[in-house]
Write a protein that holds these residues in place. Sequence first.
Motif, mmCIF file in Angstrom:
data_model
loop_
_atom_site.group_PDB
_atom_site.id
_atom_site.type_symbol
_atom_site.label_atom_id
_atom_site.label_comp_id
_atom_site.label_asym_id
_atom_site.label_seq_id
_atom_site.Cartn_x
_atom_site.Cartn_y
_atom_site.Cartn_z
ATOM 1 N N ILE A 76 16.929 -61.944 11.721
ATOM 2 C CA ILE A 76 16.608 -62.759 10.551
ATOM 3 C C ILE A 76 17.757 -62.655 9.558
ATOM 4 O O ILE A 76 18.157 -61.561 9.177
ATOM 5 C CB ILE A 76 15.300 -62.282 9.867
ATOM 6 C CG1 ILE A 76 14.089 -62.520 10.775
ATOM 7 C CG2 ILE A 76 15.097 -62.990 8.533
ATOM 8 C CD1 ILE A 76 12.790 -61.972 10.203
ATOM 9 N N GLU A 77 18.278 -63.820 9.126
ATOM 10 C CA GLU A 77 19.289 -63.811 8.071
ATOM 11 C C GLU A 77 18.621 -64.060 6.723
ATOM 12 O O GLU A 77 17.919 -65.056 6.532
ATOM 13 C CB GLU A 77 20.366 -64.864 8.309
ATOM 14 C CG GLU A 77 21.436 -64.844 7.212
ATOM 15 C CD GLU A 77 22.499 -65.930 7.348
ATOM 16 O OE1 GLU A 77 22.984 -66.412 6.291
ATOM 17 O OE2 GLU A 77 22.832 -66.298 8.491
ATOM 18 N N VAL A 78 18.858 -63.148 5.787
ATOM 19 C CA VAL A 78 18.350 -63.277 4.422
ATOM 20 C C VAL A 78 19.550 -63.526 3.515
ATOM 21 O O VAL A 78 20.424 -62.668 3.382
ATOM 22 C CB VAL A 78 17.593 -62.006 3.990
ATOM 23 C CG1 VAL A 78 17.211 -62.084 2.514
ATOM 24 C CG2 VAL A 78 16.348 -61.809 4.853
ATOM 25 N N THR A 79 19.614 -64.709 2.892
ATOM 26 C CA THR A 79 20.753 -65.082 2.066
ATOM 27 C C THR A 79 20.269 -65.812 0.821
ATOM 28 O O THR A 79 19.703 -66.903 0.914
ATOM 29 C CB THR A 79 21.734 -65.983 2.845
ATOM 30 O OG1 THR A 79 22.290 -65.243 3.930
ATOM 31 C CG2 THR A 79 22.864 -66.463 1.948
ATOM 32 N N GLY A 80 20.480 -65.196 -0.333
ATOM 33 C CA GLY A 80 20.096 -65.838 -1.583
ATOM 34 C C GLY A 80 19.490 -64.851 -2.561
ATOM 35 O O GLY A 80 19.737 -63.641 -2.501
ATOM 36 N N PHE A 81 18.670 -65.384 -3.476
ATOM 37 C CA PHE A 81 17.986 -64.559 -4.471
ATOM 38 C C PHE A 81 16.682 -64.021 -3.893
ATOM 39 O O PHE A 81 15.922 -64.762 -3.270
ATOM 40 C CB PHE A 81 17.670 -65.377 -5.726
ATOM 41 C CG PHE A 81 18.888 -65.851 -6.469
ATOM 42 C CD1 PHE A 81 19.738 -64.963 -7.082
ATOM 43 C CD2 PHE A 81 19.174 -67.214 -6.552
ATOM 44 C CE1 PHE A 81 20.862 -65.400 -7.778
ATOM 45 C CE2 PHE A 81 20.291 -67.668 -7.242
ATOM 46 C CZ PHE A 81 21.137 -66.757 -7.848
#
Length: 630
Positions: free
Chosen positions: A497-502
Amino acid sequence: MKKLSILTSFSIICLFLASFHSIAQSDILKELKDIAIIDQKVMIPMRDGVRLAADVYRPKTDKKVPIIFARTPYNFNNWVDGKEITTIRVKKALEAVKRGYAYVVQNERGRYFSEGEWDILGVPVTDGYDTFTWMKNQPWSNGKIGTYGCSSSAEWQMAVAALDHPSHAAMIAQGYGAGIGRIDDIYEQGNWYRGGVVQMSFMAWLYRVEHDKFKPRIPEGATQEDLIRISRFYDLDPENPYVDFAEAFKHLPIQDGIKNINGKSEIFDKMIRRKPNDPAWYEGGLYHDDMEIGVPSFWFASWYDISITPNLALFNHIRNTTKDPEIRDNQYLIISPNLHCGFIRGTSENTMIGELNVGDARLNYNEQMYAWFDFWLKGEQNDFKDKTPRVQYYTMGSNKWQGSEVWPPENAKPTTYYLNSNGNANSLYGDGTLTTTKVKTDNSDSFTYDPMLPVPSFGGTPCCNDNILRGGAFDHQQTEIRDDILIYTTDVLEDGIEVTGFIESTLYVSSDVKDTDFTIKLIDVHPDGKAYNLDETIQRARYREGYDKEVFMKKGKVYKIDLTPMSTSNYFKKGHRIRIEISSSNFPRFARNLNTGGNNYDEKEGIVAHNKIHHSSKYPSQISLPIITK
């Protein structure tokens, strides 16, 4: 004789290394002198008559040239014992001159050879404007000025950019968070606060950099010739006595922190008493969201910097609200996997952030910076805008650079994870879980927060105190055995899982005290159990309804707290787990809440708090992760 031989050999080696370094420095200085006109200790007048010292390096040419301008509170005097030495700024000057630019570096008001009184981000914003005017009017200037620098050399740029000087053609601001005041709901006030909690790094920074009021002073009106001569003999750069800040940070009350270590405490004394929305924050050099930046800007941020979230919020604020469409369209951003200003020191094919290897994070920073300046200051029609992504960001875990037109990327979809347990999420050995399924049971997790036994800071996003607060990613298993840390973890991931952001988080809390803090960390748990921190934040309960008022808690009543967003780009690989840690302290990264409901800064005694995190259908404590869907 053997000892003497060893000492003699060591001395010879030291002399050789010193000679080699001196030769390297001399080569750089010789090259600079061959191609540049060097004008040191130029005293530039401000509108109130105060003069600020600057060194000017410009090409030996009859053509008018653009200017790269750096402004700093730090020492850039290049003379020791009558011999020139090379600093990073001399190297930057050499590169700028080689590329056809004048390079001007100036000390802030009241620093070193500059006249006047210094106040961190409190000197007149017009000092920058007046210096632009002076540079524009020089006969060798083409009237185009680009500002550049990291940390203190970046933080002054935003407020001055809002003055919209006609010659301020472009800026490159790196690690600039301490220049940001209020951005929408974020009130860090130049990194002084996070969630209404004092960030302790400034105490150590001010001790190191603030000059004593009894320092030697150059008489006003000294000539440039006098100043150049004096600079060969007096560096004006004091070295304060060593302080063990691991102990110094513990001193109470906080307001006496610098006084207790015999430091100059006037600025700290003043700032420690300010509340997050004190009017004084809006009178100095901080940029706030009611100011409109009128300059094309190239922003450099880092995942493990002290202020990554407000940095990204500022970028979005300018792109979304600036009235001038050309300015809105000419904002670019790089987010690197580094500590504060780490990209200046460079990255390698094995980039280490703390104790975690995040792969080959190299990027052509220098080429991009000069392409940016060439476009705006020289008018070169290069391919910067065609080939440069609006946002360049490094994704840890997958260890690769990616690009996006907006931040967060359009394909980042918020996914809610709910906190759950059977009432015993305490420590690594508890039963806390993190799941996308809404909680049906009505449970809570309790822990005791004793401000005299706080959770120690470990890694993360501090600034500028490497020997006290080591930033970066570290295995948290050793701290996760504490019962005053609640831990919630997903099942083992069947797919990456890629988590990118706020990262947004909402907690439903209660306590038996009037006021306390709540902390949260986002963790990547590897298959071997190592738990590496990604970002962290904190919130003081009294400010849960805003920073313009204090609302205290009532015993046992449940309150909703929305924490300041965290930020990251991380690929949680197959076989990893996603974890969050919750507690009430992260010290000395953040000042301890003494739990009394008092001012905190003037108190010596704390009381123990018994805090709860609630998770149920009525009180759905949760974290929202921006997951990239491809």
